[in-house]
Design a protein around this motif. Structure first.
Motif, short mmCIF file in Angstrom:
data_model
loop_
_atom_site.label_atom_id
_atom_site.label_comp_id
_atom_site.label_asym_id
_atom_site.label_seq_id
_atom_site.Cartn_x
_atom_site.Cartn_y
_atom_site.Cartn_z
N ARG A 9 6.42 5.77 -4.83
CA ARG A 9 6.53 4.76 -6.11
C ARG A 9 6.13 3.55 -5.59
N ALA A 10 6.14 3.57 -4.37
CA ALA A 10 5.76 1.92 -3.60
C ALA A 10 4.43 2.28 -3.91
N LEU A 11 3.48 3.01 -3.22
CA LEU A 11 2.40 3.04 -3.40
C LEU A 11 1.91 2.91 -5.06
N VAL A 12 2.40 3.27 -6.39
CA VAL A 12 1.82 3.11 -7.22
C VAL A 12 1.92 1.66 -7.73
N LYS A 13 2.81 1.43 -7.74
CA LYS A 13 3.06 -0.74 -7.50
C LYS A 13 2.18 -1.32 -7.09
N ALA A 14 1.81 -1.13 -5.73
CA ALA A 14 0.79 -2.23 -5.10
C ALA A 14 -0.68 -1.85 -5.90
N GLY A 49 -6.73 -5.89 2.66
CA GLY A 49 -5.26 -6.30 3.01
C GLY A 49 -4.54 -6.86 2.05
N GLN A 50 -4.61 -7.32 0.71
CA GLN A 50 -3.55 -7.29 -0.32
C GLN A 50 -2.99 -6.45 -0.89
N PHE A 51 -4.15 -5.48 -0.83
CA PHE A 51 -3.14 -3.79 -1.07
C PHE A 51 -2.11 -3.58 -0.08
N PHE A 52 -2.42 -3.88 1.38
CA PHE A 52 -1.19 -3.47 2.20
C PHE A 52 -0.45 -4.24 2.14
N GLY A 53 -0.79 -5.61 1.79
CA GLY A 53 0.20 -6.74 2.07
C GLY A 53 1.89 -6.71 1.32
N LEU A 96 2.06 -3.57 -0.01
CA LEU A 96 2.94 -2.23 -0.59
C LEU A 96 3.67 -2.48 0.74
N LYS A 97 4.22 -3.44 1.66
CA LYS A 97 4.55 -3.42 2.60
C LYS A 97 5.73 -4.34 2.25
N GLU A 98 5.52 -5.33 1.44
CA GLU A 98 6.60 -6.15 0.82
C GLU A 98 7.52 -5.13 -0.11
N ILE A 99 7.13 -4.14 -0.91
CA ILE A 99 7.51 -3.04 -2.17
C ILE A 99 8.34 -2.10 -1.27
N CYS A 100 7.94 -2.13 -0.12
CA CYS A 100 8.43 -1.17 1.30
C CYS A 100 10.21 -1.58 1.23
N GLU A 101 9.80 -2.42 2.04
CA GLU A 101 11.05 -3.35 2.88
C GLU A 101 11.59 -4.25 1.95
N ASN A 102 11.54 -3.75 0.16
CA ASN A 102 12.10 -4.71 -0.36
C ASN A 102 11.73 -4.37 -1.72
N PRO A 103 12.98 -2.70 -1.42
CA PRO A 103 12.53 -1.34 -2.22
C PRO A 103 13.53 -2.47 -3.66
N GLU A 104 14.21 -2.88 -4.11
CA GLU A 104 14.35 -3.77 -5.24
C GLU A 104 13.03 -3.48 -6.52
N TYR A 105 11.81 -3.96 -5.95
CA TYR A 105 11.23 -4.22 -6.70
C TYR A 105 10.13 -2.94 -7.08
#
Length: 421
Positions: free
Chosen positions: A251-256, A403-407, A409-418
């Motif tokens: 789900r996080a991957l899809v959002k990224a 880098g944008q994509f990886f960032g 993905l990191k943001e969403i995984c670390e803040n899964p409320e997104y």
């Protein structure tokens, strides 16, 4: 008039298939809908049914690869027609006579004459082709296996259970020594490079030789994701779904991907195609036993239209059917980006250099989630962490968008409320 059985076209890209095994003998009486043979494509085995009642006349021997729609057998209306078909030149029955075995009458004659008869013959007729293949690979005696299928038929799951029981008893599943020695080294087992193993080998080598692959990795802090998953597990009875980390990260991957669409692309005929659909190929290990391995990547399609619960249910369904050999070829095609969760294999596996699943531009591979000390505001804290590895095709992508994509993905995984946005 005889009815043809042909090599089915199971997917748009399928050009040929291999006759893996005939489940009934030449000349046997068959019923419409009865499974009569198993074919194998690059990554799946498929059971084919008889299209009519009648008598089976086999034209193509096992282990033969033929084009789609090529004739494999005929179902004769009656025994007179069967005899006429068998007498035609070039019928192909000679090629399968040794593999197909004797007719029922011949078996009776040999038994009455006192010849040796395989004590497992009756049981072998009540075992699924996939189960038989797995048992043969591990030299497992069928005599001690109780089938759980219709009429006591032995299924792949029954063989897997027997292998596990054998492993629990002996400490590992060990093949009998073959006696083969090469350069002073004893051979434990010999595995043919064909079917799935051959497809994986060729696909991986082709991928490395046809694209400019770059790999990198980074670390995510997963405290919030761990808490979210724990809370969802507590709601399993309410939702009816046990949400996995795989589903959460997909789900996080899809959002990224939605944030950086360029990663969801392929290079086709000197053009970069950015895909509208987000179809995620999910790596699934289908190996069984200590000397067996296999990998398939069923495709979870239209992920942007699925919520977390739908993704979790779909992943579980695809993974379960992949391990049971029940996937259809179309379920292995159409992926636009790959997710391969090696973290489930243990805490020791953290960083990888995954190979691209051609013609996709990106594959992401999370490692295990583990606790580690980290420094925050000058203090040492214990946090849940996870390494995320990524490989991308440098022909399609440069460091900026990756880098944008990886960032993201990191943001969403670390803040899964997104995940809910």
């Amino acid at each position: 008039m005889a009815v043809e059985i042909v090599m089915p076209k199971l997917a748009m890209a399928m050009q040929q298939g291999t006759v893996l095994e005939w489940t009934v003998e030449e000349g046997a009486r068959v019923e419409q809908g009865q499974i009569v043979l198993v074919i194998e494509t690059e990554k799946v085995s498929y059971e084919c049914e008889s299209p009519a009642d009648g008598f089976l006349h086999i034209l193509v021997a096992p282990e033969t690869t033929v084009a789609v729609y090529e004739k494999l057998a005929l179902v004769a209306e009656n025994e007179i027609e069967l005899t006429a078909l068998q007498q035609k030149e070039g019928s192909g029955t000679a090629a399968v006579s040794e593999k197909s075995g004797p007719s029922a009458n011949q078996s009776d004659a040999r038994a009455s004459a006192g010849d040796d008869v395989d004590p497992n013959a009756k049981k072998k007729s009540r075992i699924s082709p996939l189960a038989r293949k797995l048992a043969a690979r591990h030299k497992l005696d069928l005599g001690g296996i109780t089938g759980t299928g219709p009429g006591g038929r032995i299924l792949k799951e029954d063989v897997e259970k027997a292998l596990q029981e054998k492993a629990d008893h002996s400490g590992s599943v060990r093949s009998k020594e073959s006696g083969e020695v090469i350069d002073g080294k004893r051979v434990k087992a010999t595995l043919p490079v064909k079917g799935m193993r051959k497809a994986v080998a060729e696909h991986m080598m082709s991928s490395l030789s046809t694209s400019a692959q770059v790999s990198g990795s980074g670390e995510f802090i997963m405290d919030k994701m761990v808490r979210l998953r724990t809370s969802l597990i507590h709601k399993e009875k309410e939702t009816g779904v046990r949400v996995s980390y795989t589903a959460l990260m997909i789900r996080a991957l899809v959002k990224a991907v939605e944030h950086v669409p360029l990663v969801n692309a392929s290079l086709i005929n000197d053009e970069i195609k950015i895909w509208e659909d987000i179809n995620i190929s999910v790596g699934v290990d289908v190996g069984t036993g200590s000397t067996d391995s296999g990998l398939v990547a069923p495709v979870l399609k239209n992920c942007a239209d699925k919520n977390l619960m739908q993704i979790s249910s779909a992943v579980k369904d695809l993974s379960t059917r992949a391990r049971k050999g029940k996937l259809m070829p179309d379920e292995l095609t159409g992926g636009t980006i790959t997710f391969s969760n090696v973290g489930m294999f243990g805490l020791g596996w953290t960083v990888s250099t995954p190979i691209l699943n051609q013609p996709q531009a990106v594959v992401v591979q999370p490692g295990a989630i583990f606790q580690k000390p980290v420094v925050e505001n000058g203090e040492i804290m214990v946090r849940w962490a996870m390494t995320m590895s990524i490989t991308f095709d440098h022909r399609i992508l440069d460091g900026g968008p990756v880098g944008q994509f990886f960032g993201k993905l990191k943001e969403i995984c670390e803040n899964p409320e997104y995940l809910h946005l």
